[in-house]
Design a protein around this motif. Sequence first.
Motif, PDB file in Angstrom:
ATOM      1  N   MET A 174      13.519  19.427  59.300  1.00  0.00           N
ATOM      2  CA  MET A 174      13.404  17.992  59.569  1.00  0.00           C
ATOM      3  C   MET A 174      13.567  17.190  58.289  1.00  0.00           C
ATOM      4  O   MET A 174      12.904  17.453  57.300  1.00  0.00           O
ATOM      5  CB  MET A 174      12.039  17.670  60.173  1.00  0.00           C
ATOM      6  CG  MET A 174      11.993  17.896  61.662  1.00  0.00           C
ATOM      7  SD  MET A 174      10.371  17.556  62.372  1.00  0.00           S
ATOM      8  CE  MET A 174       9.899  16.050  61.578  1.00  0.00           C
ATOM      9  N   LEU A 175      14.467  16.252  58.335  1.00  0.00           N
ATOM     10  CA  LEU A 175      14.635  15.343  57.198  1.00  0.00           C
ATOM     11  C   LEU A 175      14.064  14.004  57.598  1.00  0.00           C
ATOM     12  O   LEU A 175      14.434  13.438  58.622  1.00  0.00           O
ATOM     13  CB  LEU A 175      16.117  15.180  56.857  1.00  0.00           C
ATOM     14  CG  LEU A 175      16.819  16.412  56.287  1.00  0.00           C
ATOM     15  CD1 LEU A 175      18.262  16.077  55.969  1.00  0.00           C
ATOM     16  CD2 LEU A 175      16.119  16.924  55.051  1.00  0.00           C
ATOM     17  N   GLU A 176      13.155  13.495  56.798  1.00  0.00           N
ATOM     18  CA  GLU A 176      12.451  12.269  57.168  1.00  0.00           C
ATOM     19  C   GLU A 176      12.974  11.040  56.433  1.00  0.00           C
ATOM     20  O   GLU A 176      12.518   9.929  56.690  1.00  0.00           O
ATOM     21  CB  GLU A 176      10.952  12.430  56.878  1.00  0.00           C
ATOM     22  CG  GLU A 176      10.272  13.450  57.769  1.00  0.00           C
ATOM     23  CD  GLU A 176      10.245  13.034  59.227  1.00  0.00           C
ATOM     24  OE1 GLU A 176      10.641  11.895  59.536  1.00  0.00           O
ATOM     25  OE2 GLU A 176       9.841  13.851  60.070  1.00  0.00           O
ATOM     26  N   GLY A 177      13.889  11.236  55.508  1.00  0.00           N
ATOM     27  CA  GLY A 177      14.334  10.119  54.692  1.00  0.00           C
ATOM     28  C   GLY A 177      15.052   9.045  55.477  1.00  0.00           C
ATOM     29  O   GLY A 177      15.574   9.276  56.559  1.00  0.00           O
ATOM     30  N   LYS A 178      15.086   7.879  54.887  1.00  0.00           N
ATOM     31  CA  LYS A 178      15.788   6.751  55.478  1.00  0.00           C
ATOM     32  C   LYS A 178      17.291   6.954  55.345  1.00  0.00           C
ATOM     33  O   LYS A 178      17.772   7.447  54.325  1.00  0.00           O
ATOM     34  CB  LYS A 178      15.375   5.473  54.734  1.00  0.00           C
ATOM     35  CG  LYS A 178      16.014   4.206  55.262  1.00  0.00           C
ATOM     36  CD  LYS A 178      15.482   3.003  54.503  1.00  0.00           C
ATOM     37  CE  LYS A 178      16.234   1.733  54.844  1.00  0.00           C
ATOM     38  NZ  LYS A 178      16.214   1.424  56.277  1.00  0.00           N
ATOM     39  N   ALA A 179      18.039   6.555  56.365  1.00  0.00           N
ATOM     40  CA  ALA A 179      19.492   6.660  56.306  1.00  0.00           C
ATOM     41  C   ALA A 179      20.037   5.611  55.339  1.00  0.00           C
ATOM     42  O   ALA A 179      19.590   4.467  55.329  1.00  0.00           O
ATOM     43  CB  ALA A 179      20.095   6.455  57.686  1.00  0.00           C
ATOM     44  N   VAL A 180      20.987   6.031  54.525  1.00  0.00           N
ATOM     45  CA  VAL A 180      21.633   5.129  53.567  1.00  0.00           C
ATOM     46  C   VAL A 180      23.114   5.033  53.923  1.00  0.00           C
ATOM     47  O   VAL A 180      23.829   6.032  53.851  1.00  0.00           O
ATOM     48  CB  VAL A 180      21.484   5.662  52.128  1.00  0.00           C
ATOM     49  CG1 VAL A 180      22.219   4.761  51.152  1.00  0.00           C
ATOM     50  CG2 VAL A 180      20.015   5.795  51.760  1.00  0.00           C
ATOM     51  N   VAL A 181      23.550   3.837  54.320  1.00  0.00           N
ATOM     52  CA  VAL A 181      24.946   3.658  54.714  1.00  0.00           C
ATOM     53  C   VAL A 181      25.830   3.612  53.477  1.00  0.00           C
ATOM     54  O   VAL A 181      25.584   2.827  52.556  1.00  0.00           O
ATOM     55  CB  VAL A 181      25.131   2.357  55.522  1.00  0.00           C
ATOM     56  CG1 VAL A 181      26.601   2.153  55.863  1.00  0.00           C
ATOM     57  CG2 VAL A 181      24.292   2.410  56.790  1.00  0.00           C
ATOM     58  N   ARG A 182      26.868   4.446  53.457  1.00  0.00           N
ATOM     59  CA  ARG A 182      27.820   4.429  52.355  1.00  0.00           C
ATOM     60  C   ARG A 182      28.972   3.473  52.666  1.00  0.00           C
ATOM     61  O   ARG A 182      29.358   2.668  51.831  1.00  0.00           O
ATOM     62  CB  ARG A 182      28.379   5.824  52.125  1.00  0.00           C
ATOM     63  CG  ARG A 182      27.361   6.847  51.617  1.00  0.00           C
ATOM     64  CD  ARG A 182      28.105   8.126  51.284  1.00  0.00           C
ATOM     65  NE  ARG A 182      27.305   9.217  50.801  1.00  0.00           N
ATOM     66  CZ  ARG A 182      26.847   9.336  49.558  1.00  0.00           C
ATOM     67  NH1 ARG A 182      27.048   8.373  48.686  1.00  0.00           N
ATOM     68  NH2 ARG A 182      26.170  10.396  49.190  1.00  0.00           N
ATOM     69  N   GLU A 183      29.537   3.602  53.872  1.00  0.00           N
ATOM     70  CA  GLU A 183      30.628   2.720  54.294  1.00  0.00           C
ATOM     71  C   GLU A 183      30.590   2.595  55.798  1.00  0.00           C
ATOM     72  O   GLU A 183      30.278   3.566  56.492  1.00  0.00           O
ATOM     73  CB  GLU A 183      31.998   3.308  53.928  1.00  0.00           C
ATOM     74  CG  GLU A 183      32.387   3.165  52.488  1.00  0.00           C
ATOM     75  CD  GLU A 183      33.834   3.583  52.270  1.00  0.00           C
ATOM     76  OE1 GLU A 183      34.741   3.059  52.945  1.00  0.00           O
ATOM     77  OE2 GLU A 183      34.040   4.462  51.411  1.00  0.00           O
ATOM     78  N   THR A 184      30.920   1.419  56.315  1.00  0.00           N
ATOM     79  CA  THR A 184      31.001   1.255  57.764  1.00  0.00           C
ATOM     80  C   THR A 184      31.789   0.017  58.119  1.00  0.00           C
ATOM     81  O   THR A 184      31.873  -0.929  57.326  1.00  0.00           O
ATOM     82  CB  THR A 184      29.601   1.167  58.410  1.00  0.00           C
ATOM     83  OG1 THR A 184      29.752   1.113  59.834  1.00  0.00           O
ATOM     84  CG2 THR A 184      28.843  -0.083  57.968  1.00  0.00           C
ATOM     85  N   ASP A 185      32.372   0.014  59.329  1.00  0.00           N
ATOM     86  CA  ASP A 185      32.930  -1.222  59.880  1.00  0.00           C
ATOM     87  C   ASP A 185      32.361  -1.451  61.275  1.00  0.00           C
ATOM     88  O   ASP A 185      32.928  -2.175  62.079  1.00  0.00           O
ATOM     89  CB  ASP A 185      34.465  -1.199  59.904  1.00  0.00           C
ATOM     90  CG  ASP A 185      35.033  -0.205  60.902  1.00  0.00           C
ATOM     91  OD1 ASP A 185      34.262   0.605  61.456  1.00  0.00           O
ATOM     92  OD2 ASP A 185      36.256  -0.237  61.138  1.00  0.00           O
ATOM     93  N   MET A 186      31.235  -0.813  61.540  1.00  0.00           N
ATOM     94  CA  MET A 186      30.576  -0.918  62.841  1.00  0.00           C
ATOM     95  C   MET A 186      29.704  -2.145  62.943  1.00  0.00           C
ATOM     96  O   MET A 186      29.116  -2.565  61.946  1.00  0.00           O
ATOM     97  CB  MET A 186      29.623   0.274  63.011  1.00  0.00           C
ATOM     98  CG  MET A 186      30.172   1.470  63.661  1.00  0.00           C
ATOM     99  SD  MET A 186      28.800   2.649  63.836  1.00  0.00           S
ATOM    100  CE  MET A 186      29.718   4.011  64.475  1.00  0.00           C
TER     101      MET A 186
END
Lengths: 112, 59
Positions: free
Chosen positions: A1-13
């Motif tokens: 289980m990884l509990e860390g916060k997601a870090v967006v690198r790139e997106t166009d969503m």
Amino acid sequence: MLEGKAVVRETDMPEGMQSYVMELAHQALDAHEVSDCQSIAHFIKQKLDEAYGPAWNSVVGKDFGSCITHLCGSFIFFRVEMMEFLIFKDGKNFTESREEAIGVLQKARNCD
Amino acid sequence: MLEGKAVIGETDMLQTMQQDATDLASKALDFFDVTEAIEIARFIKKEFDRMHGPGWQCM
């Protein structure tokens, strides 16, 4: 289980879709061993196909390079701790698609 | 340069297209350092788009 916060690198969503995808990533990481990248990727792809229509692509791992063509507005590349997630929808109408070259290189071995 | 022979994991491609893919991988590994994963992927994807129509993905 990884509990860390997601870090967006790139997106166009759109924001809402980004949040949904990252929530799916956390669900997948809760449900599967962190070493089981294939099941994590599969879980996310299935849920997105159900929610937003078919032809999603999901790549999960620690060390990869890629070059893709995706439907505009359907691409995100983010990290949860040391795990990288590349998620996008296939674009069949190439006037609505764009190309991205994405990758992350680490010393860690690939999952396979 | 990696000199090993390509080992197919799974495929539903025609033989000629499989050969194109493995040949391009070999060329890419000759041109680029093994750590240049993005450039290798880009090279293969762009050639496939050119040879077999647009919209390919390469990881």
